[in-house]
Design an enzyme around this catalytic site. Structure first.
Site, PDB file in Angstrom:
ATOM      1  CG  HIS A 191      13.077 -21.330   1.382  1.00 49.64           C
ATOM      2  ND1 HIS A 191      12.155 -21.437   2.399  1.00 49.64           N
ATOM      3  CD2 HIS A 191      14.170 -20.746   1.929  1.00 49.64           C
ATOM      4  CE1 HIS A 191      12.664 -20.928   3.517  1.00 49.64           C
ATOM      5  NE2 HIS A 191      13.899 -20.515   3.260  1.00 49.64           N
ATOM      6  CD1 TRP A 243      17.964 -26.206   3.352  1.00 49.04           C
ATOM      7  CD2 TRP A 243      15.806 -26.038   2.838  1.00 49.04           C
ATOM      8  NE1 TRP A 243      17.418 -25.262   4.182  1.00 49.04           N
ATOM      9  CE2 TRP A 243      16.082 -25.134   3.881  1.00 49.04           C
ATOM     10  CE3 TRP A 243      14.492 -26.115   2.350  1.00 49.04           C
ATOM     11  CZ2 TRP A 243      15.119 -24.305   4.443  1.00 49.04           C
ATOM     12  CZ3 TRP A 243      13.528 -25.291   2.917  1.00 49.04           C
ATOM     13  CH2 TRP A 243      13.840 -24.405   3.942  1.00 49.04           C
ATOM     14  CG  HIS A 290       9.980 -23.060   5.272  1.00 48.82           C
ATOM     15  ND1 HIS A 290      11.036 -23.299   6.126  1.00 48.82           N
ATOM     16  CD2 HIS A 290       9.593 -21.783   5.526  1.00 48.82           C
ATOM     17  CE1 HIS A 290      11.267 -22.223   6.853  1.00 48.82           C
ATOM     18  NE2 HIS A 290      10.410 -21.289   6.499  1.00 48.82           N
ATOM     19  NE  ARG A 347       4.680 -12.076   8.707  1.00 46.27           N
ATOM     20  CZ  ARG A 347       5.892 -11.715   9.115  1.00 46.27           C
ATOM     21  NH1 ARG A 347       6.969 -12.347   8.639  1.00 46.27           N
ATOM     22  NH2 ARG A 347       6.037 -10.744   9.998  1.00 46.27           N
ATOM     23  NE  ARG A 406      15.818 -24.418   8.100  1.00 46.28           N
ATOM     24  CZ  ARG A 406      15.835 -23.141   8.482  1.00 46.28           C
ATOM     25  NH1 ARG A 406      14.737 -22.417   8.377  1.00 46.28           N
ATOM     26  NH2 ARG A 406      16.932 -22.601   8.970  1.00 46.28           N
ATOM     27  CB  THR A 412      12.205 -20.992  10.959  1.00 44.74           C
ATOM     28  OG1 THR A 412      12.753 -20.696   9.665  1.00 44.74           O
ATOM     29  CG2 THR A 412      13.302 -21.547  11.856  1.00 44.74           C
ATOM     30  CG  HIS A 438      16.042 -12.852   6.030  1.00 47.45           C
ATOM     31  ND1 HIS A 438      16.533 -13.094   7.293  1.00 47.45           N
ATOM     32  CD2 HIS A 438      16.301 -13.982   5.310  1.00 47.45           C
ATOM     33  CE1 HIS A 438      17.070 -14.310   7.341  1.00 47.45           C
ATOM     34  NE2 HIS A 438      16.940 -14.854   6.138  1.00 47.45           N
TER      35      HIS A 438
END
Length: 411
Positions: A150, A145, A93, A185, A140, A100, A197
């Site tokens: 991450h 985790w 992730h 992305r 997750r 998410t 964020h």
């Protein structure tokens, strides 16, 4: 004497003609090999060309143009994922890639024989195999985790086997098979989303960044801010920090950091380090069982379903209005973000091409199979509707003696 000489000349002429025929045949075969040889395979049934030499896209997509060459073995991703065996899907992730939402799809939206048990108020779901109380998903929302917040490729590949061995000791009798998956992305959108964020107070300070058995020292990975977080930072401040892990995050999280001395920037020269990281990220991405792109939700769903032979209950939704999309930046700022994320830009360009080729390859195979099924159904339908022939000979009927005698007399 004349006859003997004539006979000798005849033999010479025949020998000459034979030599000419052999030479001509050899030339013909040489020419044939020059034109057809590279596409032939002596080991392939019927002398057909191997799959790598096929033109997979005879009718190109007008909205897509291939940039890289990938052999068929890189495009085929039909895995025999055995949920009742010892196979495990491991989700890597990466921050702000839509992970998410995709992680929730994995635990809440997959049509399973034994659905994941997701109870209200709990952050994790229990995803057991149909035949025993053992997890088939490392993510997750299923295992938490367990390898750090991450965790990247370097951390997961070194950590996951040990974590699952401690969770499910009975599985030590059979080696597991791990299928790594991730989402990527567009680098500019991802970078802006991470800035927003962080601006709201996110830090990910509990990430371990384990590499070669240790975490980076404060000198190797200095913080970009003082205090508890970096909330309220401007985009310019975010871009100005040279230690910001948001820069080229996708390449760093997919590469084998051991190749470059982990977070020790003095291990090798900067240029060579960047090239090694990029090539390692590309290699690991190709080797993953599956990866999707945030900008192509339906295609991501399509490829995942056909890779693992698992179906989602509800279709994926494409959300174009994101927090990153609401940020207004000028062209100079975009160019600056692209420079800071040059490795991610190259990786995403490579990944998007591989993703599109895998999608088109799957679509082409399905269309071909559908055409074959339709043709077989038409032939079967025609065979059922065809009227019986009155003069048709009965099956298994042996010719009479008079008929055989007539045939023999004619011969």
């Amino acid at each position: 004497m004349w006859r003997r000489r004539a006979g000798g000349r005849t033999m010479v002429e025949r020998a000459s003609k034979f030599v000419l025929v052999v030479a001509g045949s050899a030339c013909f075969m040489l020419i044939l090999y020059q034109y057809a040889g590279p596409g032939l395979s002596l080991g392939a049934p019927g002398g057909r060309a191997p799959p790598d030499d096929l033109d997979l896209f005879p009718t190109p997509d007008p909205h897509y143009e291939k940039k890289y060459y990938f052999p068929v073995r890189e495009l085929e991703r039909s895995l025999r994922f055995d949920m009742k065996g010892d196979d495990v899907i491991v989700f890597l992730h990466i921050q702000k890639t839509g992970g998410t939402t995709f992680g929730r799809h994995l635990v809440q939206n997959v049509r399973l024989e034994v659905p994941c048990d997701c109870r209200p108020g709990q952050k994790k779901c229990t995803c057991y195999r149909p035949n025993r109380r053992e997890t088939w998903l490392f993510s997750r929302f299923s295992t938490g985790w367990s390898c750090g917040l991450h965790a990247d490729w370097t951390e997961l590949t070194n950590c996951v086997p040990g974590v699952l061995d401690r969770r499910d000791p009975a599985a030590l009798r059979t080696p597991r098979k791990f299928y790594y998956i991730t989402l990527l992305r567009d680098p500019v959108s991802r970078y802006l989303s991470e800035w927003r964020h962080v601006q709201r107070g996110a830090t990910w300070k509990t990430s371990l960044h384990m590499c070669d058995g240790r975490t980076p020292t404060p000198e190797e990975l200095p913080p970009c801010y003082e205090g508890t977080d970096w909330s309220g930072c401007t985009l310019q401040e975010f871009m100005d920090c040279p230690y910001n892990l948001a820069n080229n995050r996708q390449v760093r999280m997919l590469a084998d950091l051991s190749l470059v001395g982990c977070y020790n920037l003095s291990f090798i020269p900067e240029g060579k380090r960047a090239q090694l990281l990029l090539e390692s990220a590309k290699k690991n991405l190709r080797g993953m069982a599956f990866f999707g792109l945030t900008e192509f939700q339906r295609k991501t769903q399509y490829l995942f379903e056909r890779t693992f032979n698992l179906k989602f209950i509800r279709p994926f939704m494409q959300y174009n209005s994101t927090r990153a999309g609401g940020v207004e930046v000028d062209e100079d700022t975009i160019r600056r973000i692209e420079e800071l994320n040059d490795l991610d830009m190259q990786l995403y360009d490579y990944a998007r091409d591989l993703f599109q080729q895998r999608y088109q390859y799957k679509r082409q195979l399905e269309r071909r199979e559908q055409r074959l099924r339709s043709r077989e159904e038409r032939l079967l339908h025609r065979a059922k509707e065809a009227p019986p022939r009155e003069d048709a000979e009965e099956p298994g009927r042996v010719p009479t003696e008079d008929y055989m005698s007539h045939i023999i007399e004619k011969w």
